[in-house]
Design a protein around this motif. Sequence first.
Motif, PDB file in Angstrom:
ATOM      1  N   ALA A 129       0.833  -1.209   0.000  1.00  0.00           N
ATOM      2  CA  ALA A 129       0.000   0.000   0.000  1.00  0.00           C
ATOM      3  C   ALA A 129       0.861   1.250   0.000  1.00  0.00           C
ATOM      4  CB  ALA A 129      -0.918  -0.011   1.223  1.00  0.00           C
ATOM      5  N   ARG A 130       1.928   1.229   0.783  1.00  0.00           N
ATOM      6  CA  ARG A 130       2.761   2.417   0.939  1.00  0.00           C
ATOM      7  C   ARG A 130       3.481   2.786  -0.343  1.00  0.00           C
ATOM      8  NH1 ARG A 130       7.457   2.368   5.333  1.00  0.00           N
ATOM      9  NH2 ARG A 130       8.501   1.285   3.620  1.00  0.00           N
ATOM     10  N   VAL A 131       3.808   1.813  -1.176  1.00  0.00           N
ATOM     11  CA  VAL A 131       4.566   2.112  -2.387  1.00  0.00           C
ATOM     12  C   VAL A 131       3.771   3.002  -3.333  1.00  0.00           C
ATOM     13  CG1 VAL A 131       3.824   0.079  -3.705  1.00  0.00           C
ATOM     14  CG2 VAL A 131       6.038   1.090  -4.164  1.00  0.00           C
ATOM     15  N   PHE A 132       2.432   2.941  -3.271  1.00  0.00           N
ATOM     16  CA  PHE A 132       1.617   3.791  -4.133  1.00  0.00           C
ATOM     17  C   PHE A 132       1.392   5.177  -3.534  1.00  0.00           C
ATOM     18  CE2 PHE A 132       0.675  -0.383  -5.792  1.00  0.00           C
ATOM     19  CZ  PHE A 132       0.547  -0.161  -7.149  1.00  0.00           C
ATOM     20  N   LEU A 133       1.536   5.304  -2.215  1.00  0.00           N
ATOM     21  CA  LEU A 133       1.296   6.586  -1.567  1.00  0.00           C
ATOM     22  C   LEU A 133       2.428   7.581  -1.828  1.00  0.00           C
ATOM     23  CD1 LEU A 133      -0.497   8.279   0.302  1.00  0.00           C
ATOM     24  CD2 LEU A 133       0.796   7.344   2.235  1.00  0.00           C
ATOM     25  N   GLY A 134       3.672   7.138  -1.687  1.00  0.00           N
ATOM     26  CA  GLY A 134       4.813   8.047  -1.781  1.00  0.00           C
ATOM     27  C   GLY A 134       4.906   8.812  -3.092  1.00  0.00           C
ATOM     28  N   PRO A 135       4.953   8.138  -4.261  1.00  0.00           N
ATOM     29  CA  PRO A 135       5.094   8.871  -5.525  1.00  0.00           C
ATOM     30  C   PRO A 135       3.927   9.808  -5.805  1.00  0.00           C
ATOM     31  CG  PRO A 135       5.594   6.538  -5.817  1.00  0.00           C
ATOM     32  CD  PRO A 135       5.013   6.678  -4.443  1.00  0.00           C
ATOM     33  N   SER A 136       2.718   9.382  -5.496  1.00  0.00           N
ATOM     34  CA  SER A 136       1.561  10.227  -5.793  1.00  0.00           C
ATOM     35  C   SER A 136       1.560  11.478  -4.924  1.00  0.00           C
ATOM     36  CB  SER A 136       0.263   9.441  -5.598  1.00  0.00           C
ATOM     37  OG  SER A 136       0.182   8.893  -4.288  1.00  0.00           O
ATOM     38  N   MET A 137       1.859  11.340  -3.625  1.00  0.00           N
ATOM     39  CA  MET A 137       1.898  12.518  -2.752  1.00  0.00           C
ATOM     40  C   MET A 137       3.054  13.443  -3.118  1.00  0.00           C
ATOM     41  SD  MET A 137      -0.630  12.594  -0.593  1.00  0.00           S
ATOM     42  CE  MET A 137      -0.180  13.487   0.889  1.00  0.00           C
ATOM     43  N   SER A 138       4.222  12.886  -3.418  1.00  0.00           N
ATOM     44  CA  SER A 138       5.371  13.710  -3.778  1.00  0.00           C
ATOM     45  C   SER A 138       5.115  14.502  -5.050  1.00  0.00           C
ATOM     46  CB  SER A 138       6.615  12.830  -3.964  1.00  0.00           C
ATOM     47  OG  SER A 138       6.986  12.221  -2.754  1.00  0.00           O
ATOM     48  N   ALA A 139       4.371  13.915  -5.981  1.00  0.00           N
ATOM     49  CA  ALA A 139       4.119  14.582  -7.259  1.00  0.00           C
ATOM     50  C   ALA A 139       2.991  15.597  -7.181  1.00  0.00           C
ATOM     51  CB  ALA A 139       3.795  13.535  -8.329  1.00  0.00           C
ATOM     52  N   ILE A 140       2.182  15.574  -6.119  1.00  0.00           N
ATOM     53  CA  ILE A 140       1.091  16.537  -5.986  1.00  0.00           C
ATOM     54  C   ILE A 140       1.622  17.926  -5.645  1.00  0.00           C
ATOM     55  CG2 ILE A 140      -0.847  17.214  -4.502  1.00  0.00           C
ATOM     56  CD1 ILE A 140      -1.672  14.289  -4.397  1.00  0.00           C
ATOM     57  N   ALA A 141       2.581  18.007  -4.706  1.00  0.00           N
ATOM     58  CA  ALA A 141       3.035  19.305  -4.192  1.00  0.00           C
ATOM     59  C   ALA A 141       3.470  20.275  -5.293  1.00  0.00           C
ATOM     60  CB  ALA A 141       4.154  19.099  -3.177  1.00  0.00           C
ATOM     61  N   PRO A 142       4.294  19.868  -6.285  1.00  0.00           N
ATOM     62  CA  PRO A 142       4.702  20.841  -7.313  1.00  0.00           C
ATOM     63  C   PRO A 142       3.539  21.354  -8.153  1.00  0.00           C
ATOM     64  CG  PRO A 142       6.168  18.945  -7.287  1.00  0.00           C
ATOM     65  CD  PRO A 142       4.988  18.586  -6.440  1.00  0.00           C
ATOM     66  N   ASN A 143       2.395  20.666  -8.135  1.00  0.00           N
ATOM     67  CA  ASN A 143       1.244  21.108  -8.912  1.00  0.00           C
ATOM     68  C   ASN A 143       0.370  22.113  -8.166  1.00  0.00           C
ATOM     69  OD1 ASN A 143       1.003  17.745 -10.102  1.00  0.00           O
ATOM     70  ND2 ASN A 143       1.778  19.492 -11.232  1.00  0.00           N
ATOM     71  N   PRO A 203      -8.860  19.208  -8.374  1.00  0.00           N
ATOM     72  CA  PRO A 203      -8.283  18.303  -9.381  1.00  0.00           C
ATOM     73  C   PRO A 203      -7.112  18.944 -10.116  1.00  0.00           C
ATOM     74  CG  PRO A 203     -10.668  18.323  -9.525  1.00  0.00           C
ATOM     75  CD  PRO A 203     -10.284  19.440  -8.591  1.00  0.00           C
ATOM     76  N   VAL A 204      -6.104  18.143 -10.364  1.00  0.00           N
ATOM     77  CA  VAL A 204      -4.937  18.578 -11.124  1.00  0.00           C
ATOM     78  C   VAL A 204      -4.899  17.779 -12.411  1.00  0.00           C
ATOM     79  CG1 VAL A 204      -2.426  18.730 -11.176  1.00  0.00           C
ATOM     80  CG2 VAL A 204      -3.649  19.148  -9.037  1.00  0.00           C
ATOM     81  N   ARG A 205      -4.808  18.489 -13.520  1.00  0.00           N
ATOM     82  CA  ARG A 205      -4.808  17.799 -14.817  1.00  0.00           C
ATOM     83  C   ARG A 205      -3.629  16.836 -14.906  1.00  0.00           C
ATOM     84  NH1 ARG A 205      -2.326  18.568 -19.610  1.00  0.00           N
ATOM     85  NH2 ARG A 205      -1.289  20.452 -18.815  1.00  0.00           N
ATOM     86  N   ALA A 206      -3.927  15.604 -15.276  1.00  0.00           N
ATOM     87  CA  ALA A 206      -2.864  14.610 -15.410  1.00  0.00           C
ATOM     88  C   ALA A 206      -1.908  15.024 -16.517  1.00  0.00           C
ATOM     89  CB  ALA A 206      -3.453  13.232 -15.729  1.00  0.00           C
ATOM     90  N   PRO A 207      -0.586  14.905 -16.301  1.00  0.00           N
ATOM     91  CA  PRO A 207       0.376  15.268 -17.348  1.00  0.00           C
ATOM     92  C   PRO A 207       0.185  14.393 -18.575  1.00  0.00           C
ATOM     93  CG  PRO A 207       1.466  14.086 -15.549  1.00  0.00           C
ATOM     94  CD  PRO A 207       0.069  14.383 -15.096  1.00  0.00           C
ATOM     95  N   GLN A 208       0.327  14.995 -19.740  1.00  0.00           N
ATOM     96  CA  GLN A 208       0.082  14.279 -20.986  1.00  0.00           C
ATOM     97  C   GLN A 208       1.399  13.923 -21.670  1.00  0.00           C
ATOM     98  OE1 GLN A 208      -3.100  13.444 -21.936  1.00  0.00           O
ATOM     99  NE2 GLN A 208      -3.681  14.324 -19.960  1.00  0.00           N
ATOM    100  N   GLU A 209       1.478  12.712 -22.176  1.00  0.00           N
ATOM    101  CA  GLU A 209       2.632  12.291 -22.960  1.00  0.00           C
ATOM    102  C   GLU A 209       2.555  12.934 -24.345  1.00  0.00           C
ATOM    103  OE1 GLU A 209       5.221  10.373 -22.332  1.00  0.00           O
ATOM    104  OE2 GLU A 209       4.710   9.747 -20.298  1.00  0.00           O
ATOM    105  N   ALA A 210       3.691  13.483 -24.820  1.00  0.00           N
ATOM    106  CA  ALA A 210       3.713  14.054 -26.169  1.00  0.00           C
ATOM    107  C   ALA A 210       3.386  12.983 -27.210  1.00  0.00           C
ATOM    108  CB  ALA A 210       5.081  14.670 -26.454  1.00  0.00           C
ATOM    109  N   GLU A 211       3.942  11.795 -27.015  1.00  0.00           N
ATOM    110  CA  GLU A 211       3.655  10.658 -27.883  1.00  0.00           C
ATOM    111  C   GLU A 211       3.292   9.474 -26.988  1.00  0.00           C
ATOM    112  OE1 GLU A 211       7.094   9.936 -30.216  1.00  0.00           O
ATOM    113  OE2 GLU A 211       7.177  11.944 -31.065  1.00  0.00           O
ATOM    114  N   PRO A 212       2.073   8.966 -27.084  1.00  0.00           N
ATOM    115  CA  PRO A 212       1.665   7.851 -26.227  1.00  0.00           C
ATOM    116  C   PRO A 212       2.628   6.677 -26.349  1.00  0.00           C
ATOM    117  CG  PRO A 212      -0.217   8.754 -27.412  1.00  0.00           C
ATOM    118  CD  PRO A 212       0.997   9.404 -27.982  1.00  0.00           C
TER     119      PRO A 212
END
Length: 432
Positions: A129-143, A203-212
């Motif tokens: 469970a914890r492995v999914f919490l860290g990256p998502s929370m860390s990536a929210i702050a800069p947004n 809500p924060v718009r999910a970053p988009q890949e230039a090329e999927p």
Amino acid sequence: MIADAQPASPLAIPDFRRFWLARFIAVFATLSMVVLIGYQAYDIARTDYGYSKSEGAFLLGLLGLAQFIPLLLLTPVAGWAADRFDRRRVAAAANLADCTIAAALAYATFADALGLPLLFALAAAHGAARVFLGPSMSAIAPNIVPQALLPRAIALSSIAWQGASVLGPAVGGFLFAEAEWLPHALSAALLIGSALLVSSIRPVRAPQEAEPRHPVRQMIEGAQYTWRQRFLLGCITLDLFAVLLGGATAMLPVFARDILMVGSEGLGIMRGAPALGAAVVAGWMAWRPLANNVGPKMLWAVVGFGAATIAFGLSTSFAVSVAMLVLLGAADMVSVFIRSSLVQLNTPDRMRGRVSSISGLAISASNELGEMQSGLAAAALGAVGAVVFGGVGAIVVTAIWAVIFPELRRAKTFAPEFLSEAPRGDLKEREA
């Protein structure tokens, strides 16, 4: 995304306040739970299974390994999920999964049905469970904060983490002495609150890949980006190996029960002491963030971390031991602040989840594998010998890294002066 009139502090931003509180109560809950899992496992091993002190210490190492394996396996997926889906929802789902684990611990403890197999299973589930919490929370702050305020936001976020790391284990230890199921029940309730707070952030718009690209390719790109940045790679691996060797916290149940003889209450105080030192340093950095000679300061901080670890291992006084743990946490905070700032300021938004997951894996490896290393060393050298050996190892690793990563010694600021060529997609994003 950000108002024209820039706020003076991240705390002036409502979404950041929600983020800060969600992080605080989640860390409070999970660290209380994790520390008591270790204490319960060691106590059951000694009383119900008749293990010796060295065998019980080795068991704590295995418990750390049980938490690390899901982290290792799921880190690429967690980083990709944080970049592909709504980061708020990923973080909320991780908190609710941890809530279920805490509730199971509370019920099993209350019903006197807790054994080593169940403890190991719940510890592994917590790691997943914890492995999914860290990256998502860390990536929210800069947004949700302006880039100019990001170093202060990182320091304030560290205060939430470290403050909760002080209070969570301490409160959990005292509640455990009153009713062993109670701290786990409190953790379950707090994790629900954290999930609701994260969900309330706009809500924060999910970053988009230039090329999927295929998800596996996206996971590989995150690893490639981190590998190419020597300054970033040096910081992450220095923390990984130094803390892996110097992980005194894995042996705290042994020191609390059999060396200092202070019980679960003393364990809670000792477990929170490093976080107290870290919180004080984080508070200072929130007011006056580090800006100059960041590389040398990080190297000397890790040396201080190793020295404090050695002093803790040799101490036979509870007061001195707590003081050394406070110093240990203060030194470690310098490294954490520098590394976190580098990750956030030098990573494109579309890759923040993946890079943060790699940084988180290094942190978890240093913690969980550090527990495994400490357990193995304790089986051979005893708990005191294992802690002293780890502190010496942390100092030796720092000296080696200063040689093989000269960028660390030469780094004066957080500016990306040592960045190597980034992947083509990232260069296009930087030029845009």
